[in-house]
Design an enzyme around this catalytic site. Structure first.
Site, PDB file in Angstrom:
ATOM      1  N   CYS A  43      57.335 112.354  68.767  1.00  0.00           N
ATOM      2  CA  CYS A  43      57.507 113.530  67.908  1.00  0.00           C
ATOM      3  C   CYS A  43      56.133 114.060  67.516  1.00  0.00           C
ATOM      4  O   CYS A  43      55.253 113.289  67.134  1.00  0.00           O
ATOM      5  CB  CYS A  43      58.309 113.164  66.663  1.00  0.00           C
ATOM      6  SG  CYS A  43      58.569 114.559  65.545  1.00  0.00           S
ATOM      7  N   CYS A  80      65.951 114.292  69.317  1.00  0.00           N
ATOM      8  CA  CYS A  80      66.251 113.235  70.271  1.00  0.00           C
ATOM      9  C   CYS A  80      65.534 113.577  71.574  1.00  0.00           C
ATOM     10  O   CYS A  80      64.903 114.626  71.685  1.00  0.00           O
ATOM     11  CB  CYS A  80      67.768 113.145  70.470  1.00  0.00           C
ATOM     12  SG  CYS A  80      68.310 111.470  70.818  1.00  0.00           S
ATOM     13  N   CYS A  89      66.333 108.519  68.247  1.00  0.00           N
ATOM     14  CA  CYS A  89      66.004 107.570  69.312  1.00  0.00           C
ATOM     15  C   CYS A  89      64.524 107.239  69.210  1.00  0.00           C
ATOM     16  O   CYS A  89      63.750 108.007  68.647  1.00  0.00           O
ATOM     17  CB  CYS A  89      66.345 108.139  70.685  1.00  0.00           C
ATOM     18  SG  CYS A  89      65.344 109.548  71.191  1.00  0.00           S
TER      19      CYS A  89
END
Length: 135
Positions: A87, A8, A80
């Protein structure tokens, strides 16, 4: 040993709750961790609502993404859009799952109304982790 990573933005609420549920539902046969794009600290409301369902996450800590753990994970779950979009790239062998959940830390209103949002998100994460464990 299979490995799962919950990601997250700040590793303060959603990913921490997911890690707590994973320890309960996946058990000791899995390596389980959570992390964030930044370190925001463990949200006390997340700790409180998890305690309500008998899961103690008070000893978990907010941490940054570990590239080695990420690359060697079997499953990476982003909780999220920010984490999903930012990422780091993972090998094609890593199964990526995205759970678009609201950020309970952004809840407004009275303290009771804010806790209600935390509980709603907690319950949804619990359902999703339990379903993942059943697969």
């Amino acid at each position: 040993m299979p490995q799962i990573y919950f990601l997250c933005t700040g590793n303060s609420c959603r990913s921490q709750m997911a890690e707590g549920f994973a320890h309960q539902f996946l058990g000791p046969d899995w390596r389980i961790a959570s992390a964030g794009l930044r370190v925001d600290g463990l949200n006390p409301r997340a700790v409180a609502v998890m305690a309500e369902v008998g899961i103690d996450i008070s000893r978990q800590r907010s941490k940054l993404i570990d590239q080695d753990f990420l690359r060697t994970s079997d499953v990476v779950v982003t909780l999220c859009g920010d984490a999903r979009d930012r990422c780091p790239v993972v090998p094609p062998t890593v199964s990526k799952i995205h759970w678009p959940l609201i950020d309970p830390a952004q809840a407004t209103g009275t303290p009771a109304e804010q806790l209600a949002v935390f509980r709603q998100v907690r319950d949804e994460i619990g359902r999703r982790v339990k379903a993942l464990a059943a697969q």
